[in-house]
Design a protein around this motif. Structure first.
Motif, short mmCIF file in Angstrom:
data_model
loop_
_atom_site.label_atom_id
_atom_site.label_comp_id
_atom_site.label_asym_id
_atom_site.label_seq_id
_atom_site.Cartn_x
_atom_site.Cartn_y
_atom_site.Cartn_z
N ASP A 607 3.64 6.86 -4.63
CA ASP A 607 1.81 6.56 -4.20
C ASP A 607 1.16 7.51 -5.15
N LEU A 608 2.41 8.50 -6.03
CA LEU A 608 1.64 9.22 -7.15
C LEU A 608 2.17 7.73 -8.48
N VAL A 609 2.47 7.62 -8.55
CA VAL A 609 2.99 6.00 -9.34
C VAL A 609 1.57 4.91 -9.35
N GLU A 610 1.85 4.24 -7.97
CA GLU A 610 0.77 3.55 -8.05
C GLU A 610 -0.92 3.83 -8.24
N ALA A 611 -0.84 5.43 -8.22
CA ALA A 611 -2.48 6.01 -8.28
C ALA A 611 -2.35 5.93 -9.94
#
Length: 625
Positions: A607-611
């Motif tokens: 999720d952090l990478v996608e954000a």
């Protein structure tokens, strides 16, 4: 009082007409200091400096630098790696706010990319920024000799092809500031994207080029930046003043706020067609080499104005305002300057005509939801971190995120409402940003972002790759679960995965796969997650299950004792572009324990990478390897 804030603006290309500009009494000093920190990081190699280097570069006390960096880190605008401070992809949301409000990249980038493919040459879009030009889109060809300019880079107008086209619309005051900047910085040291100027050129030469651009409607750069680099440019005009003001473009030049006053070369591009051939010929002769050989004969703005008048620019009030300039950039090994004019100019003009049609038929911008809860978040962060969190810096930067598509020009009340700040706090932030050159007044008591917002980290971050985005998050993940973590992509054939980033778990016995390693896709958790997103995945019961569950678990299938779980990483369009995994020894727990303990941590990391990928990929291409 903030240290070096005026010098920071000067190194960013600003002219300082009458000595250092006085800081307004109501300006927010911590906000100016934070902006200075971000600009020094932007200018640094790789977008990183040590804390000690930041202290020296800004002239601030070390304790002040520590507090500013802690605040920016809390906002995910920078990250700390030991004693080094790195720009972080989340910072690009500030530049994204300007580009979204401008609308031009979203509307015109496709045409620029298509032209680059057609010509097999680099194509750029640039806007005027005071006495310089700033790139808002780059379609670069990948060659051994490749263009190194990035979105957000600032160049001096006189060393570029777009520069004369913007200068054709400068006022006498603009020319005066340009002369002052030239005298104060003869080597162009304030423009870090360029090599320093080796040989001085007369001011009159650029004035002649601007006058000629006003007549021709195009301009040429014949190795002005460095030997071998050539470019040709054509202005892109909006269909009318209303469209330009509606995008917030009226503030783009920084000096000339009124949109109608910045029309410049674009008006003249069509004027040549309306004026008689004889009139243009006489105007060219008046502005040409014969009458313009003496530098002392040039009065800058006056000659440009006379050239525009001779070309019939006065009759072109409805022709539209110059909103950006499109350029084709090449190398003398492929094209001479004359070749660009004869072979590529017609196709560039055709592409620009298509761009102008796109602007004419574009529907009105539909405003999306403004950011919410920012004031509450900054207040909570202050409560948690205490004096280490500089709340006035965080609140001041959030003001820039209030702008965006359909929100190009906002009133003070609208900005306060969007950010959750009081009108007094929003007003002081706007005063500060206006002093820093990031915001300019617009019609009807509104404010608009300027291109200078791109000076806050955007150039180095615009070249960020997916492995660079993922690496710090993988390192954090590996440290939390004490197992190895990795990022991988699918090969072109679809048969293999390629590892592109990894972080070790620190155990004696751990998965040690080096970056670049390839493994069979069907036998790995990473590969199955990537394969499950393909259209033919439904034919396989294994891949169907992976798609339904959103993760893959492989237990000792690739190698005895090796267990791995993986989840996908999706881009802004929802496509699976990579996968992240945790690999461990099977003796360290059951598969159920693996899913209970590791999978939630893995999903959080994805999720952090996608954000960050969504932020970085909004207006830039993010390489996956």
């Amino acid at each position: 009082m903030p240290a070096n804030t005026t010098n920071a603006a000067a190194r960013d290309g600003a002219a300082v007409p009458d000595g250092p500009a006085a800081v307004p009494d109501e300006a927010v000093a911590p906000l100016l200091r934070g902006i200075a920190v971000l600009r020094r990081l932007t200018e640094a190699d790789g977008g990183a400096l040590s804390l000690s280097a930041l202290e020296r570069a800004t002239g601030l006390a070390r304790s002040t630098v520590d507090r500013l960096v802690a605040t920016l880190a809390r906002m995910d605008y920078v990250r700390l790696d030991g004693r080094d401070v790195h720009l972080a992809p989340r910072l690009m949301e500030l530049g994204n706010a300007y580009l979204a409000a401008l609308r031009l990249p979203a509307l015109l980038a496709g045409r620029a990319d298509a032209l680059a493919d057609e010509l097999d040459e680099s194509v750029s879009l640039a806007v005027g920024d005071r006495d310089g030009i700033r790139f808002i889109h780059q379609a670069t060809r990948r060659r051994a000799m490749s263009l190194s300019f990035r979105i957000g880079d600032l160049l001096p107008a006189e060393r570029t092809a777009p520069g004369p086209l913007f200068a054709a619309g400068w006022t006498p005051a603009d020319w005066h500031r340009w002369h002052e900047r030239r005298a104060a910085d003869p080597r162009d040291d304030r423009f870090p994207a360029l090599p320093p100027r080796e040989h001085a050129s007369a001011d009159a030469e650029f004035e002649r080029r601007a006058a000629r651009a006003a007549l021709d409607g195009w301009a040429l750069d014949d190795q002005l930046i460095e030997p071998g680099l050539v470019a040709i440019s054509v202005p892109v005009r909006a269909p009318g003043t209303g469209w330009a003001r509606g995008t917030g473009w009226a503030a783009d030049t920084g000096w000339t706020v009124g949109a109608g006053e910045v029309a410049g070369a674009g008006d003249v591009a069509g004027a040549r067609e309306m004026a008689g051939a004889g009139d243009v010929a006489r105007a060219r002769e008046a502005a040409g080499a014969g009458d313009m050989a003496g530098a002392g004969d040039m009065a800058g703005a006056g000659d440009v104005a006379r050239a525009r008048e001779a070309a019939g620019a006065g009759d072109m009030a409805g022709a539209g305002e110059v909103v950006c300039v499109a350029s084709v950039v090449s190398h003398t090994s492929r094209h001479t300057a004359q070749d660009l004019r004869s072979a590529l100019l017609p196709r560039l003009r055709a592409a620009v005509a298509a761009m102008e049609d796109d602007l004419r038929t574009a529907p009105p911008a539909q405003p999306g939801p403004p950011p919410a809860g920012l004031a509450v978040w900054t207040g909570a962060s202050k409560q948690e971190l205490g004096r280490e969190f500089v709340e006035s810096l965080a609140r001041g930067l959030t003001v820039l995120t209030a702008f965006g598509e359909g929100r190009a020009a906002l009133t003070l009340t609208e900005i306060a409402r969007a950010t959750g700040l009081t009108r007094a706090s929003a007003r002081r932030a706007l005063i500060t940003h206006e002093h820093a050159g990031l915001v300019a007044p617009a019609p009807d008591r509104t404010y608009a972002l300027t291109p200078r917002v791109l000076s806050l980290g955007f150039p180095p971050l615009s070249r960020t790759s997916l492995p660079e985005i993922a690496q710090p998050h993988l390192t954090t993940l590996a440290g939390r679960v004490h197992e190895s973590a990795a990022l991988a992509v699918l090969s072109d054939t679809g048969d293999e995965i390629q590892y592109t980033a990894r972080a070790a778990g620190g155990r004696v016995l751990s998965a040690r796969v080096t970056v670049g390693t390839r493994l069979p896709a069907h036998a790995t958790a990473l590969g199955r997650v990537l394969l499950a997103d393909r259209p033919d995945a439904t034919a396989s019961p294994v891949l169907r299950r992976v798609r339904e569950e959103g993760h893959a678990l492989v237990d000792e299938e690739l190698e005895a004792g090796l267990r791995a779980v993986a989840v996908p990483v999706r881009d802004r369009a929802g496509r699976v572009v990579a996968a992240v995994n945790i690999a461990m020894h099977a003796a360290r727990g059951t598969t159920e324990e693996c899913l209970t303990r590791v999978l939630p941590e893995l999903r959080h990391t994805a999720d952090l990478v996608e954000a960050e990928l969504r932020v970085a990929g909004r207006f830039c291409r993010v390489a996956v390897v």
